[in-house]
Design a protein around this motif. Structure first.
Motif, PDB file in Angstrom:
ATOM      1  N   SER A   3      19.168  29.837 -26.524  1.00  0.00           N
ATOM      2  CA  SER A   3      17.936  30.532 -25.995  1.00  0.00           C
ATOM      3  C   SER A   3      16.831  29.661 -26.729  1.00  0.00           C
ATOM      4  O   SER A   3      15.671  29.855 -26.400  1.00  0.00           O
ATOM      5  N   HIS A  61      17.205  27.576 -17.127  1.00  0.00           N
ATOM      6  CA  HIS A  61      16.252  28.335 -18.069  1.00  0.00           C
ATOM      7  C   HIS A  61      16.122  27.153 -18.946  1.00  0.00           C
ATOM      8  O   HIS A  61      14.915  27.041 -19.250  1.00  0.00           O
ATOM      9  N   THR A  62      17.066  26.568 -19.852  1.00  0.00           N
ATOM     10  CA  THR A  62      16.695  25.593 -20.689  1.00  0.00           C
ATOM     11  C   THR A  62      15.950  24.160 -20.131  1.00  0.00           C
ATOM     12  O   THR A  62      14.838  24.101 -20.860  1.00  0.00           O
TER      13      THR A  62
END
Length: 456
Positions: free
Chosen positions: A291, A329-330
């Motif tokens: 994350s 997301h990343t």
């Protein structure tokens, strides 16, 4: 006389109980390790040679069940495992529990047949377990060792265990057959695992750089940073061998962080010298799911005052498809920084095409298989290149062809309209001084980057 008979009867019962405790696993009721070794010794000592194999099965997930659901549920799972194995085996097969989450099977068949038995048992054990009012899923791997007349029972079980650990190191849910080379491989892996921590601080990690060039004039536009471990005893170790070890050992942040720092330090130096070349670094599967990885990249770029568009982050097609939400997301976060994002090994059959529109990607790196030399003489040198190039155009992505080794392939790529290429035709992975000499050879070219900078 009657009293004497009663004494004998009691003695026999006591002996039976002692034998049962000595040779039986109390939880599952199966023969234990001691009983298995006794059986193997009896088979070895038969007048006629016995042919067969030993299988060692290891379960993954039992420890997690014990920790999250309690040991009673874990024990219930092991009892069910024993029941399933009994039901799946032939009457003449010998099943034993070695201890913990390991079981063993003795089968009177050739190794190829034993491989099939192992695969079937792994499938049986993968079915969900309904225990403790819930559902439990386990994985399994197996090792197969062929019975040898000169091997002791302990050596035979140890050989199957070595093969099982090899299967486990390859991701589990599979079986491997024992041979002597496996022990060498496992010893090597054990050495690498023990010595990888601190390899960066000991100066053993090294980066090589491979040029990425424009197809039209072979001018270098970027370099890919490729990691090597210069091990003091084993020599050069490639990332395909030690990066999975780093991931499994929780060391990928240490190794990956070193690569990112070194690459950014180098590109900052080049840009200060008037070489506005981009540098590409590879992202591991573990980093793709972290994350805070985007924040780590932002901090390193800031530390070396490197503009985000000078960095290309490459994610492997298989890793992206394995966890598309995490990849979106990343990679989306990196793209928002201004970092260029490349999908590596595109076309290796992992169905990335299904998700391509969703992925925040700037560059498609076409796998070498897509431009490989044709088998039939007279056919195009890169038959699939034009398809990938057109796909890239439709999606607004630049295309880099990997593994270019011949002038014929380069001509085909030029005809297909492919903008960029990488491979031995232009240069192998090389140390810093050699890649800088490569830059000097093309100093009269026009500095450029791979495609436009993309910032969402």
């Amino acid at each position: 006389m009657v009293v004497h008979l009663r004494d004998v009867s009691a003695h026999r019962e006591l002996s039976h109980q002692v034998s049962r405790l000595t040779y039986t696993d109390p939880l599952t009721g199966l023969p234990n390790r001691r009983a298995l070794l006794r059986t193997l010794a009896e088979l070895r000592d038969r007048p006629r040679p016995w042919r067969g194999c030993v299988l060692v099965l290891d379960l993954s997930g039992v420890q997690e069940v014990n920790e999250t659901r309690g040991r009673e549920v874990g024990d219930a799972v092991l009892v069910e495992v024993a029941r399933r194995l009994r039901a799946a085996l032939a009457p003449d097969h010998v099943l034993a529990r070695l201890g913990g989450d390991e079981f063993a099977v003795v089968v009177g068949c050739a190794p190829a047949t034993a491989d099939g038995v192992a695969a079937r048992l792994i499938g049986v054990l993968a079915e969900p377990y309904a225990v403790g009012g819930g559902r439990v899923l386990l994985g399994a791997c197996a090792g197969v060792a062929e019975f040898g007349p000169t091997a002791t029972p302990d050596e035979l079980v140890a050989g199957a265990d070595v093969a099982m650990r090899r299967a486990k190191s390859l991701g589990g849910n599979r079986s491997e057959r024992y041979d002597e080379s496996l022990e060498v491989q496992l010893m090597r892996r054990s050495m690498l695992t023990a010595e990888l921590p601190g390899a960066d601080r000991r100066g053993e990690l090294d980066l090589l750089y491979q040029p990425i060039v424009a197809v039209d004039d072979r001018h270098p536009v970027a370099v890919e940073a490729l990691l090597r471990w210069r091990h003091p005893q084993l020599g050069t170790v490639g990332p395909e061998e030690f990066v999975p070890i780093a991931e499994a050992a929780g060391l990928i942040d240490e190794v990956g962080g070193w690569v990112l720092h070194q690459a950014c330090r180098r590109v900052a130096s080049w840009r200060a010298e008037g070489r506005p070349v981009q540098v590409a670094v590879n992202l591991s599967a573990v980093q793709l799911r972290e994350s805070d990885f985007v924040a780590q990249v932002a901090a390193v770029l800031d530390a070396y005052e490197v503009p985000p568009e000078a960095l290309i982050v490459e994610a492997g097609e298989a890793d992206v498809v394995a966890d598309v939400p995490a990849a979106v997301h990343t990679l989306g976060g990196l793209r928002a920084l201004g970092v260029r994002v490349a999908l590596d090994d595109f076309g290796t059959g992992h169905s990335a095409l299904t998700y391509l529109r969703r992925l925040p990607v700037d560059i498609l790196k076409a796998d070498r298989a897509l431009i490989a030399e044709p088998v039939t003489p007279g056919t195009p040198a890169a038959p699939l290149a034009e398809i990938v190039v057109r796909l890239g155009e439709r999606l607004g992505m630049s295309v880099v062809a990997e593994g270019v080794e011949t002038a014929e392939q380069l001509s085909a790529l030029a005809a297909a309209g492919c903008g960029y290429a990488q491979g031995y035709l232009f240069g192998r992975p090389m140390p810093v001084e050699h890649v800088e000499a490569f830059f000097e050879l093309h100093a009269d070219g026009v500095p450029r980057a791979i495609g436009p900078s993309t910032v969402d």
